[in-house]
Design a protein around this motif. Sequence first.
Motif, mmCIF file in Angstrom:
data_model
loop_
_atom_site.group_PDB
_atom_site.id
_atom_site.type_symbol
_atom_site.label_atom_id
_atom_site.label_comp_id
_atom_site.label_asym_id
_atom_site.label_seq_id
_atom_site.Cartn_x
_atom_site.Cartn_y
_atom_site.Cartn_z
ATOM 1 N N VAL A 194 44.166 8.093 72.709
ATOM 2 C CA VAL A 194 44.086 8.376 71.273
ATOM 3 C C VAL A 194 43.094 7.436 70.606
ATOM 4 C CG1 VAL A 194 45.396 8.450 69.120
ATOM 5 C CG2 VAL A 194 46.439 9.278 71.240
ATOM 6 N N ALA A 195 43.189 6.145 70.917
ATOM 7 C CA ALA A 195 42.259 5.187 70.322
ATOM 8 C C ALA A 195 40.837 5.395 70.824
ATOM 9 C CB ALA A 195 42.725 3.765 70.635
ATOM 10 N N ALA A 196 40.687 5.718 72.107
ATOM 11 C CA ALA A 196 39.344 5.922 72.659
ATOM 12 C C ALA A 196 38.676 7.135 72.032
ATOM 13 C CB ALA A 196 39.431 6.075 74.180
ATOM 14 N N GLU A 197 39.425 8.202 71.823
ATOM 15 C CA GLU A 197 38.833 9.402 71.232
ATOM 16 C C GLU A 197 38.489 9.203 69.764
ATOM 17 O OE1 GLU A 197 40.921 12.833 74.033
ATOM 18 O OE2 GLU A 197 41.759 12.339 72.080
ATOM 19 N N MET A 198 39.182 8.308 69.089
ATOM 20 C CA MET A 198 38.804 8.009 67.711
ATOM 21 C C MET A 198 37.404 7.407 67.642
ATOM 22 S SD MET A 198 42.212 6.455 65.897
ATOM 23 C CE MET A 198 43.640 7.483 65.545
ATOM 24 N N LEU A 199 37.040 6.642 68.668
ATOM 25 C CA LEU A 199 35.738 5.981 68.669
ATOM 26 C C LEU A 199 34.642 6.831 69.292
ATOM 27 C CD1 LEU A 199 36.869 2.375 69.704
ATOM 28 C CD2 LEU A 199 36.443 3.260 67.405
ATOM 29 N N THR A 200 34.990 7.658 70.273
ATOM 30 C CA THR A 200 33.967 8.425 70.975
ATOM 31 C C THR A 200 33.720 9.796 70.369
ATOM 32 O OG1 THR A 200 35.645 9.248 72.530
ATOM 33 C CG2 THR A 200 34.454 7.241 73.140
ATOM 34 N N GLY A 201 34.697 10.351 69.643
ATOM 35 C CA GLY A 201 34.527 11.674 69.055
ATOM 36 C C GLY A 201 34.716 12.774 70.080
ATOM 37 N N GLY A 202 34.300 13.980 69.722
ATOM 38 C CA GLY A 202 34.489 15.128 70.595
ATOM 39 C C GLY A 202 35.801 15.824 70.308
ATOM 40 N N VAL A 203 36.256 16.618 71.263
ATOM 41 C CA VAL A 203 37.506 17.344 71.128
ATOM 42 C C VAL A 203 38.612 16.521 71.763
ATOM 43 C CG1 VAL A 203 38.729 19.488 71.639
ATOM 44 C CG2 VAL A 203 36.278 19.540 71.171
ATOM 45 N N GLY A 204 39.684 16.294 71.024
ATOM 46 C CA GLY A 204 40.808 15.517 71.522
ATOM 47 C C GLY A 204 41.747 15.191 70.381
ATOM 48 N N ILE A 205 42.978 14.836 70.723
ATOM 49 C CA ILE A 205 43.977 14.589 69.690
ATOM 50 C C ILE A 205 43.618 13.342 68.883
ATOM 51 C CG2 ILE A 205 45.470 13.262 71.225
ATOM 52 C CD1 ILE A 205 46.566 15.724 68.467
ATOM 53 N N GLY A 206 42.983 12.349 69.504
ATOM 54 C CA GLY A 206 42.558 11.165 68.772
ATOM 55 C C GLY A 206 41.453 11.479 67.782
ATOM 56 N N PHE A 207 40.484 12.267 68.222
ATOM 57 C CA PHE A 207 39.417 12.684 67.320
ATOM 58 C C PHE A 207 39.977 13.547 66.195
ATOM 59 C CE2 PHE A 207 36.399 16.060 66.172
ATOM 60 C CZ PHE A 207 35.415 15.287 65.567
ATOM 61 N N TRP A 208 40.976 14.375 66.499
ATOM 62 C CA TRP A 208 41.581 15.227 65.471
ATOM 63 C C TRP A 208 42.237 14.377 64.381
ATOM 64 C CZ3 TRP A 208 46.740 17.286 64.272
ATOM 65 C CH2 TRP A 208 46.687 18.448 63.484
ATOM 66 N N VAL A 209 42.900 13.285 64.786
ATOM 67 C CA VAL A 209 43.507 12.384 63.799
ATOM 68 C C VAL A 209 42.440 11.749 62.921
ATOM 69 C CG1 VAL A 209 44.820 10.243 63.535
ATOM 70 C CG2 VAL A 209 45.538 11.931 65.226
#
Length: 321
Positions: A262-277
Amino acid sequence: MVSAVFHSPLEAAAPAARNGDKPRDSAATHLIAAHTQQTGATAQNDMKTPTPAVAAAKPQRDLSYLWLGILPPLLGLGLLALVWELVFMGTGGSIPSPKDTFVQAVQIFSDPFYSKGPNDQGVGWNVLSSLKRVAMGFGMAAIVGIPVGFLIGRFNFLSRMFNPLISLLRPVSPLAWLPIGLLVFKGANPAAIWTIFICSIWPMIINTAVGVQRVPQDYMNVARVLNLSEWKIVTRILFPAVLPYMLTGVRLAVGTAWLVIVAAEMLTGGVGIGFWVWDEWNNLNVKNIIIAIFVIGIVGLALEFALIKLATAFTFEEVKN
C-alpha cells in the motif's frame, strides 16, 4: 430332614460351566443366551438414549457459542460504529458518517471492475493488481528465504556469517529500499515487487532458521547412527519438525508484504489499492479513503485466514494451536 433348595437357571448352569461340561438342561443355555442378548440390547439402548444431563448440556453449549462466538465480534463492530459516529459529530462533518460511507460503498461495489482508462479503474482491478505484486514478491522471497533459513539453521558457520547481516538489514524501513529498486530496475512495478521481496524475506529466514536450530539433538544423533544422507535428514527429520516455524514465518511475511504494498503504490503510482487511496486523497474524497481502509483490512484478514487453513491442513499439533 431334607430341605429343598431352589436354584435359578443361571446358578444351575454355573457348575457345569466351571467344570467344562455341557449343561444338562438345554433350557438353561437358551436362558443364558436370551439374558445376554437382552442385557446387550439394553446397554445399546442406554448408549443411544441421551441422559437428562447430556440433553440439558446441549442447549448450554449452544448458548455458550452464541455468547462467546457471535456476540463479542458484534459488540466490537458496534463499538467501532459508535466511535466513528462520535468522531463524525465532533469534527463537524469533515469525517463522513458511517451511514454516508455505507451508501458510497454500495455504489462502488455495484460495479467494482469498471475501466475508464489507466487512471480510472474500479476497486476490484486495483485490489487484483496489488495482490499480483504481493504474490510475485512474496513468492520470490519464499523461494530464496526458506532454503537460506534451512542452511543458516543447519550449519553453525553460516549462522555466524549471516547473523550480523540479518541484524543490520532487517530493521531498515521497507520504503527505504524503494529508491534502490527504482534505480536498479528503472521501473515502478519492479521496484514495488523488489520492496515486497526484501521486506518479506526476513521473517521466513529467521523463523525457518530458529525451527532448524530447535530440532532435538536426539533426532540428529539417530540420523548420524543410521548414516542418513543430508537429503534424507532434511526431508525426513528437519522439514516435518520445522514446518510449524516455517508457516509462522510465512504468515508474518504475508502480513508485512500486504502492509508494504500500500505504501509502495502510493509512491510509485499505477494501478493498485495504494495508488487508489492516494488518488482519492488528491480528489478529497474521504469516503472512498475510508472504504479503501476497510478493503485493505478485509483482504489482509482473508489472506491470514487462508494461511491458517493451510496450516491446519497438516496434522502437526503446534500448527493447529
